[in-house]
Write a protein that holds these residues in place. Structure first.
Motif, PDB file in Angstrom:
ATOM      1  N   GLN A 316       1.991 -24.883   6.084  1.00 42.77           N
ATOM      2  CA  GLN A 316       1.540 -24.407   7.391  1.00 42.77           C
ATOM      3  C   GLN A 316       0.646 -23.190   7.209  1.00 42.77           C
ATOM      4  N   GLU A 317      -0.382 -23.078   8.063  1.00 41.83           N
ATOM      5  CA  GLU A 317      -1.285 -21.937   7.950  1.00 41.83           C
ATOM      6  C   GLU A 317      -0.682 -20.746   8.681  1.00 41.83           C
ATOM      7  N   VAL A 318      -0.804 -19.567   8.060  1.00 41.32           N
ATOM      8  CA  VAL A 318      -0.243 -18.344   8.644  1.00 41.32           C
ATOM      9  C   VAL A 318      -1.383 -17.581   9.313  1.00 41.32           C
ATOM     10  N   ALA A 319      -1.230 -17.226  10.586  1.00 41.19           N
ATOM     11  CA  ALA A 319      -2.276 -16.471  11.289  1.00 41.19           C
ATOM     12  C   ALA A 319      -2.402 -15.080  10.670  1.00 41.19           C
ATOM     13  N   PRO A 320      -3.618 -14.511  10.633  1.00 48.12           N
ATOM     14  CA  PRO A 320      -3.780 -13.160  10.072  1.00 48.12           C
ATOM     15  C   PRO A 320      -2.855 -12.169  10.789  1.00 48.12           C
ATOM     16  N   SER A 321      -2.063 -11.436  10.005  1.00 45.47           N
ATOM     17  CA  SER A 321      -1.111 -10.496  10.604  1.00 45.47           C
ATOM     18  C   SER A 321      -1.286  -9.088  10.052  1.00 45.47           C
ATOM     19  N   ALA A 322      -2.153  -8.916   9.083  1.00 51.15           N
ATOM     20  CA  ALA A 322      -2.347  -7.600   8.456  1.00 51.15           C
ATOM     21  C   ALA A 322      -3.724  -7.561   7.823  1.00 51.15           C
ATOM     22  N   GLY A 323      -4.244  -6.340   7.593  1.00 54.59           N
ATOM     23  CA  GLY A 323      -5.510  -6.191   6.875  1.00 54.59           C
ATOM     24  C   GLY A 323      -6.655  -5.796   7.780  1.00 54.59           C
ATOM     25  N   TYR A 324      -7.741  -5.369   7.136  1.00 58.31           N
ATOM     26  CA  TYR A 324      -8.960  -5.004   7.865  1.00 58.31           C
ATOM     27  C   TYR A 324      -9.680  -6.278   8.305  1.00 58.31           C
ATOM     28  N   LEU A 325      -9.962  -6.361   9.602  1.00 60.65           N
ATOM     29  CA  LEU A 325     -10.671  -7.507  10.165  1.00 60.65           C
ATOM     30  C   LEU A 325     -12.172  -7.330   9.976  1.00 60.65           C
ATOM     31  N   GLU A 326     -12.854  -8.438   9.704  1.00 58.00           N
ATOM     32  CA  GLU A 326     -14.312  -8.453   9.534  1.00 58.00           C
ATOM     33  C   GLU A 326     -14.757  -7.422   8.493  1.00 58.00           C
ATOM     34  N   ALA A 327     -13.984  -7.289   7.449  1.00 61.49           N
ATOM     35  CA  ALA A 327     -14.277  -6.292   6.412  1.00 61.49           C
ATOM     36  C   ALA A 327     -15.393  -6.779   5.491  1.00 61.49           C
ATOM     37  N   GLY A 328     -16.036  -5.859   4.814  1.00 60.63           N
ATOM     38  CA  GLY A 328     -17.046  -6.169   3.805  1.00 60.63           C
ATOM     39  C   GLY A 328     -16.934  -5.132   2.699  1.00 60.63           C
ATOM     40  N   ARG A 329     -17.703  -5.345   1.622  1.00 60.91           N
ATOM     41  CA  ARG A 329     -17.624  -4.399   0.504  1.00 60.91           C
ATOM     42  C   ARG A 329     -17.980  -2.990   0.981  1.00 60.91           C
ATOM     43  N   GLY A 330     -17.137  -2.035   0.595  1.00 63.51           N
ATOM     44  CA  GLY A 330     -17.296  -0.668   1.070  1.00 63.51           C
ATOM     45  C   GLY A 330     -16.137  -0.258   1.975  1.00 63.51           C
ATOM     46  N   VAL A 331     -15.313  -1.232   2.404  1.00 60.25           N
ATOM     47  CA  VAL A 331     -14.205  -0.872   3.282  1.00 60.25           C
ATOM     48  C   VAL A 331     -13.199   0.021   2.541  1.00 60.25           C
ATOM     49  N   GLY A 332     -13.141  -0.113   1.210  1.00 56.48           N
ATOM     50  CA  GLY A 332     -12.266   0.757   0.417  1.00 56.48           C
ATOM     51  C   GLY A 332     -12.734   2.205   0.471  1.00 56.48           C
ATOM     52  N   LEU A 333     -14.056   2.393   0.527  1.00 59.33           N
ATOM     53  CA  LEU A 333     -14.602   3.753   0.651  1.00 59.33           C
ATOM     54  C   LEU A 333     -14.307   4.292   2.063  1.00 59.33           C
ATOM     55  N   LEU A 334     -14.446   3.442   3.080  1.00 58.04           N
ATOM     56  CA  LEU A 334     -14.112   3.872   4.446  1.00 58.04           C
ATOM     57  C   LEU A 334     -12.630   4.234   4.532  1.00 58.04           C
ATOM     58  N   ASP A 335     -11.795   3.462   3.851  1.00 59.49           N
ATOM     59  CA  ASP A 335     -10.355   3.723   3.827  1.00 59.49           C
ATOM     60  C   ASP A 335     -10.081   5.081   3.176  1.00 59.49           C
ATOM     61  N   LEU A 336     -10.814   5.394   2.098  1.00 57.84           N
ATOM     62  CA  LEU A 336     -10.673   6.697   1.432  1.00 57.84           C
ATOM     63  C   LEU A 336     -11.065   7.830   2.394  1.00 57.84           C
ATOM     64  N   VAL A 337     -12.199   7.633   3.071  1.00 53.97           N
ATOM     65  CA  VAL A 337     -12.709   8.668   3.986  1.00 53.97           C
ATOM     66  C   VAL A 337     -11.687   8.958   5.094  1.00 53.97           C
ATOM     67  N   ARG A 338     -10.960   7.908   5.503  1.00 56.98           N
ATOM     68  CA  ARG A 338      -9.998   8.059   6.608  1.00 56.98           C
ATOM     69  C   ARG A 338      -8.637   8.553   6.134  1.00 56.98           C
ATOM     70  N   THR A 339      -8.461   8.675   4.812  1.00 56.12           N
ATOM     71  CA  THR A 339      -7.186   9.148   4.258  1.00 56.12           C
ATOM     72  C   THR A 339      -7.204  10.675   4.224  1.00 56.12           C
ATOM     73  N   PRO A 340      -6.086  11.325   4.607  1.00 55.33           N
ATOM     74  CA  PRO A 340      -6.089  12.787   4.622  1.00 55.33           C
ATOM     75  C   PRO A 340      -6.472  13.387   3.265  1.00 55.33           C
ATOM     76  N   ALA A 341      -7.159  14.523   3.307  1.00 56.17           N
ATOM     77  CA  ALA A 341      -7.541  15.222   2.073  1.00 56.17           C
ATOM     78  C   ALA A 341      -6.303  15.472   1.223  1.00 56.17           C
ATOM     79  N   GLY A 342      -6.476  15.374  -0.090  1.00 59.33           N
ATOM     80  CA  GLY A 342      -5.348  15.576  -0.988  1.00 59.33           C
ATOM     81  C   GLY A 342      -4.703  14.269  -1.424  1.00 59.33           C
ATOM     82  N   GLN A 343      -5.089  13.158  -0.798  1.00 54.83           N
ATOM     83  CA  GLN A 343      -4.553  11.856  -1.210  1.00 54.83           C
ATOM     84  C   GLN A 343      -5.701  10.905  -1.527  1.00 54.83           C
ATOM     85  N   ASP A 344      -5.402   9.907  -2.355  1.00 57.76           N
ATOM     86  CA  ASP A 344      -6.379   8.847  -2.592  1.00 57.76           C
ATOM     87  C   ASP A 344      -6.267   7.804  -1.489  1.00 57.76           C
TER      88      ASP A 344
END
Ligand SMILES: NC(=O)c1ccc[n+]([C@@H]2O[C@H](COP(=O)([O-])OP(=O)(O)OC[C@H]3O[C@@H](n4cnc5c(N)ncnc54)[C@H](O)[C@@H]3O)[C@@H](O)[C@H]2O)c1
Length: 389
Positions: A316-344
């Motif tokens: 059975q197919e599982v509907a998307p329940s987690a993760g960045y929607l419509e993501a593309g390369r660079g979302v990891g950098l956006l995730d870093l930018v949104r993480t509080p200073a002092g953490q990766d």
């Protein structure tokens, strides 16, 4: 926890560099768009620019390449300033250096950026060797700067939904996984494929980061590996572009197999090959005591997750329940930018360094004919709730 459960997301198991550290001034991580300087403006650049255009949080302000004409062209198209590499890493307006150079240059460019007080996010692999990666993480920790790196595909809905199914206990205790990348080499389509056949390249170093980062995200860090590898031909022929027909030397294994033991005891079997015409093997499957899970292509952000629980007569197919929607390369950098200073961020340098150590160990095991232990420990990054980028 039973012997085969995924490793805990316990900060005490994280490598030193993924722990909270004294933060240098990083006010770009608390609201305004981070100003990005991109080094390396080749084939993959367009995908990053597309993501930054669609999402909030990152503004490309400077670009540099060994090929200065290329930098001038990209500057014209993006409105960023064309600089030399030393100018870009020293530029007062740049907050984060995005390193899209070839693998052999990853460490040198990242070290220069860290020395100039810039956070770095880079393409995979984090560095051409584990030794370079360790030095990089040490420099970042000493400077109080975050590092991050591809692949960030695992932050999309495909792998994140599969992780959620595992974490909810739907397949019971994970026992095993298999991961297969099997294709002809990239020289068929890439106009400058030399780097794929130099140290730091090959199917494992090139495609392995997607599959291994997905396996770590799903099952936890790796504690030991066994590998076997082969090289089918000493040369490859470029198949497209102005150099079509040119022969290039092969210095790496082009068919790599391995077995990874995860922290909770689950075993992953991997096949990474540039020596296959085609395959019908699934990209990743995870098997647990109560069900099996089909995980979509880890080189993509989305795709169908399929589940078959014990006793069910079909998938059975599982509907998307987690993760960045419509993501593309660079979302990891956006995730870093949104993480509080002092953490990766989630796509951290520490995770990329762990994956690099695992890949090197598979190749080392293949050469030495013995099991190789893994020294770095990594915690699984925090799951991504279903979020628009
Ligand atoms: N091509 C893809 O489909 C793809 C997909 C995912 C990830 N990647 C990764 O992205 C990275 C780049 O791949 P690509 O395909 O864009 O390569 P590419 O050869 O097309 O481009 C690399 C660019 O980096 C520049 N460069 C090399 N060394 C440099 C240095 N020391 N300083 C400044 N500029 C330098 C080159 O001049 C070139 O413009 C690699 O790590 C690769 O693994 C590529």
């Amino acid at each position: 926890m039973s012997a085969a459960e995924p490793g805990p997301d316990d900060p005490s198991t994280a490598t030193a560099t993924s722990q909270v550290r004294p933060a240098v001034d990083q006010e770009w991580r608390s609201g305004r768009a981070a100003r990005i300087g991109i080094v390396g403006l080749g084939t993959i650049l367009g995908q990053y620019l597309d993501t930054f255009e669609r999402a909030q949080g990152a503004q490309v302000v400077a670009v540099a390449d060994l090929d200065q004409a290329r930098a001038a062209d990209v500057a014209t198209r993006t409105g960023a300033r064309a600089l030399t590499v030393p100018e870009l890493v020293d530029d007062g307006e740049v907050d984060v250096v995005l390193n899209l150079t070839v693998p052999a240059a990853h460490a040198e460019v990242a070290q220069a950026a860290l020395a100039a007080g810039k956070a770095v996010y880079g393409e995979k692999p984090l560095a051409a060797t584990g030794e370079q990666a360790r030095a990089l993480l040490q420099a970042a920790a000493a400077a109080g700067l975050p590092t991050g790196g591809a692949p960030d595909t695992v932050l999309g809905t495909g792998v994140q939904t599969a992780r959620a199914v595992i974490d909810e206990g739907t397949i019971g205790v994970p026992v095993a996984a298999n991961a297969t990348f099997a294709a002809p080499g990239h020289e068929r389509w890439h106009p400058n494929p030399d780097f794929y056949y130099l140290p730091g390249g090959g199917p494992l170093m090139d495609m392995g980061p997607y599959y291994l980062t997905a396996l770590v995200t799903l099952l936890g860090g790796v504690t030991s590996v066994i590998g076997a590898a082969s090289t089918s031909a000493p040369e490859r022929v470029i198949g497209s572009g102005p150099r079509a027909g040119e022969r290039i030397g092969v210095q790496v294994a082009t068919h790599v197999t391995g077995v990874l033991t995860h922290t909770g005891g689950a075993l992953s079997t991997i096949v990474m090959s540039f020596d296959s015409v085609a395959t019908q093997a699934p990209q990743i499957e995870v098997h647990g005591t109560a069900g099996s899970l089909s995980v979509p292509d880890p080189n993509r952000f989305d795709g169908p997750v399929r589940l078959r629980t014990a006793g069910a007569d079909q998938w059975q197919e599982v509907a998307p329940s987690a993760g960045y929607l419509e993501a593309g390369r660079g979302v990891g950098l956006l995730d870093l930018v949104r993480t509080p200073a002092g953490q990766d961020g989630r796509a951290s340098g520490a995770l990329a360094a762990h994956v690099l150590e695992v890949m090197e160990a598979v190749l080392g095991s293949a050469e030495q004919g013995r099991e190789v232990p893994i020294s770095t420990r990594t915690s699984r990054p925090a799951p991504v709730p279903l979020t628009r980028i």
